[in-house]
Design an enzyme around this catalytic site. Structure first.
Site, mmCIF file in Angstrom:
data_model
loop_
_atom_site.group_PDB
_atom_site.id
_atom_site.type_symbol
_atom_site.label_atom_id
_atom_site.label_comp_id
_atom_site.label_asym_id
_atom_site.label_seq_id
_atom_site.Cartn_x
_atom_site.Cartn_y
_atom_site.Cartn_z
ATOM 1 N N ALA A 108 8.390 75.835 14.666
ATOM 2 C CA ALA A 108 9.414 75.584 13.652
ATOM 3 C C ALA A 108 9.755 74.116 13.437
ATOM 4 O O ALA A 108 10.342 73.771 12.410
ATOM 5 C CB ALA A 108 10.691 76.344 14.005
ATOM 6 N N GLY A 149 11.789 71.686 11.143
ATOM 7 C CA GLY A 149 12.776 72.632 10.622
ATOM 8 C C GLY A 149 12.779 72.866 9.136
ATOM 9 O O GLY A 149 13.549 73.690 8.653
ATOM 10 N N LYS A 184 10.440 74.238 6.926
ATOM 11 C CA LYS A 184 10.026 75.589 6.534
ATOM 12 C C LYS A 184 10.969 76.623 7.123
ATOM 13 O O LYS A 184 11.270 77.642 6.482
ATOM 14 C CB LYS A 184 8.592 75.850 6.985
ATOM 15 C CG LYS A 184 7.541 75.002 6.281
ATOM 16 C CD LYS A 184 6.149 75.414 6.707
ATOM 17 C CE LYS A 184 5.096 74.452 6.166
ATOM 18 N NZ LYS A 184 5.196 73.108 6.797
ATOM 19 N N GLU A 202 10.391 76.514 18.844
ATOM 20 C CA GLU A 202 9.757 75.199 18.873
ATOM 21 C C GLU A 202 9.585 74.783 20.329
ATOM 22 O O GLU A 202 10.536 74.853 21.123
ATOM 23 C CB GLU A 202 10.597 74.173 18.113
ATOM 24 C CG GLU A 202 10.176 72.727 18.301
ATOM 25 C CD GLU A 202 8.712 72.459 17.952
ATOM 26 O OE1 GLU A 202 8.031 71.758 18.731
ATOM 27 O OE2 GLU A 202 8.251 72.965 16.908
ATOM 28 N N CYS A 239 -1.183 71.409 7.818
ATOM 29 C CA CYS A 239 -1.192 70.293 6.872
ATOM 30 C C CYS A 239 -2.475 69.489 7.068
ATOM 31 O O CYS A 239 -2.450 68.306 7.400
ATOM 32 C CB CYS A 239 0.031 69.410 7.056
ATOM 33 S SG CYS A 239 0.229 68.202 5.712
#
Length: 491
Positions: A302, A305, A307, A326, A422
């Site tokens: 996560a 934060g 998304k 996380e 990404c």
């Protein structure tokens, strides 16, 4: 009449060669803009820092000085990011102007030379001003001796414009296409090769992509549904400075720049800064229809934060609970900050997604936005292209596969998993998904899951390829190069 005290006689300056009078020594003058830019480049080089984290606090501190105006901040920003983006090209030019290997030039000297090269080749700053300002910076941070070296090199660079230098330092495209593109567009050759493999197609597409990587991205905001609206953000930013998002109904683009933290909705956490590609990934996962229960959602990676906050807002509209996990405690605290005030139920925990703190079959929807090389965000972090190495992907590979396997274990039969990263590198995207589904690797069995065509869940977004997975691109979509595969667990 009292006698005035006699003034001491000034000693004449020592004569120079040929009996000429030497000029009196002049102290170098500090230019706060170039000093700040140099400081950021040193932090990037010495501490592996990221410019987008180092630059803002330095600018904020500099603005407290009344002499540091908005145009000074804009110039400092351009010098930092322009130099980092074009570092490969400038290195090739500098190398052609010195009589030693580039690796033998001290890094601080190279930073000053690169800043000077960018002013000469990448901005409209007049030649004389670019050279003199860079030499003055060199005098301040390097000393007079090395400043002479800087002066000599920059005068050689000033002999040609950027196009002239590219003709001299880049190999012809016909001889070595990847090396030609690497020099022209300032990317490592291995990155050019990897992006070209992922993109496919001919020369035009890869050149458009590489050029898009060198453009400064817009700041994109997200109005978290149920907490803010795009209309509120458009009004707060101002009609002249803001545009609606291209694809996401929650996005607002700050076309003229600006400070997001100055907006009330951002300060309150009702809105945030989030690339439109990241918004599309979260929205797509939430849009997939599933049969039966839809009450428990998981964001398994996560941090920091963005998304998770959008997912939490979407989950709240359906009365669903979000667990945001996380691994790193400091990043978990960032997630907590992003989710604070969410109207629906949620929990943030610090846990390793490969050693989960939850039971199998616990969730209806799971997002795994896995750690990766970051090659999809080179617009925002240009220094990453010079920092990454091909062997880095080998380090990410086991983690990415492990996280996807655990995500498919965490979701119930009939539930859906979103694998996101990404990076467009095939070794981090399609290959990972195929390996996990087919059980490749020692000790692993095939996974009972099927790929879902993700394209219908990004309605209105063009050029999404043949599916079923989706790869977004900076030059085609104006987003980071986000990848998404949607998988439904079948048994």
């Amino acid at each position: 009449m009292s006698e005035q005290p006699r003034q001491p006689r000034r000693k004449p300056a020592p004569a120079g060669a040929g009996g000429k009078q030497a000029k009196p020594y002049r102290r170098p003058q500090k230019d706060p803009v170039r000093m700040l830019a140099f400081e950021v480049l040193r932090a990037v080089d010495e501490r592996d820092a990221y410019a987008n984290l180092v630059l803002p606090p330095l600018l904020k501190k500099a603005r407290q000085d009344e002499k540091f105006e908005a145009r000074d901040a804009a110039l400092a920003t351009e010098l930092v990011y322009g130099t980092l983006r074009r570092q490969g090209t400038y290195d090739a030019v500098i190398k052609a102007c010195i009589d030693r290997p580039l690796r033998e030039v001290d890094p601080p000297v190279l930073d000053v030379l690169s800043l000077g090269a960018h002013q000469l080749l990448g901005t409209r700053i007049p030649t004389h001003a670019a050279v003199s300002a860079s030499v003055e910076l060199a005098r301040v941070v390097l000393g007079d001796g090395r400043a002479k070296f800087v002066n000599a090199v920059l005068r050689k660079i000033a002999a040609h414009d950027l196009d002239g230098w590219l003709e001299r330092v880049a190999p012809p495209y016909e001889d070595d296409a990847e090396e030609h593109l690497a020099v022209y567009h300032s990317h490592p050759t291995w990155v050019v090769s990897a992006l070209w493999d992922a993109l496919g197609g001919g020369r035009a597409g890869i050149e458009d992509l590489l050029e898009a990587d060198n453009e400064r991205p817009e700041v994109t905001l997200v109005a978290r549904p149920g907490r803010s609206t795009p209309e509120e953000l458009l009004e707060a930013v101002g009609e002249e400075s803001a545009l609606p998002g291209r694809w996401s109904p929650y996005a607002v683009r700050m076309a003229e720049g600006g400070e997001p933290g100055a907006l009330e909705a951002v300060r309150d956490g009702r809105a945030g800064v989030q690339d439109e590609g990241s918004q599309l990934v979260a929205m797509a996962l939430a849009a997939v229809p599933i049969e039966g229960r839809d009450e428990r959602w998981l964001d398994g990676c996560a941090g920091p934060g963005g998304k998770a906050a959008l997912l939490a807002a979407l989950a709240a509209q359906r009365g669903a609970f979000l667990l945001a996990s996380e691994k790193q405690p400091h990043r978990a605290r960032l997630v907590e900050r992003s989710l604070a005030g969410n109207p629906g139920p949620y929990q943030v925990i610090a846990a390793d997604g490969t050693r989960p703190a939850w039971l199998p079959d616990s969730f209806d929807r799971v997002l795994m936005d896995v750690p990766c090389s970051g090659l999809g965000a080179l617009r925002r972090r240009p220094e990453a292209r010079w920092r990454r190495r091909p062997e880095d992907l080998e380090g990410f590979s086991p983690l990415q596969r492990g996280l996807l396997r655990e995500a498919l274990s965490a979701v119930r039969v009939g539930g859906v998993v979103g694998y996101a990263t990404c990076s467009p590198h095939l070794a981090e995207t399609r290959v990972v998904v195929e390996d996990v589904l087919k059980g490749r690797g020692a000790g692993h069995s095939p996974v009972s899951a099927e790929l879902i065509d993700a394209r219908p869940f990004m309605q209105g977004v063009p050029a999404l390829g043949d599916g079923p997975d989706v790869q977004l691109w900076p030059h085609l979509h104006g987003t980071d190069a986000m990848y998404l595969a949607l998988l439904r667990r079948t048994a």
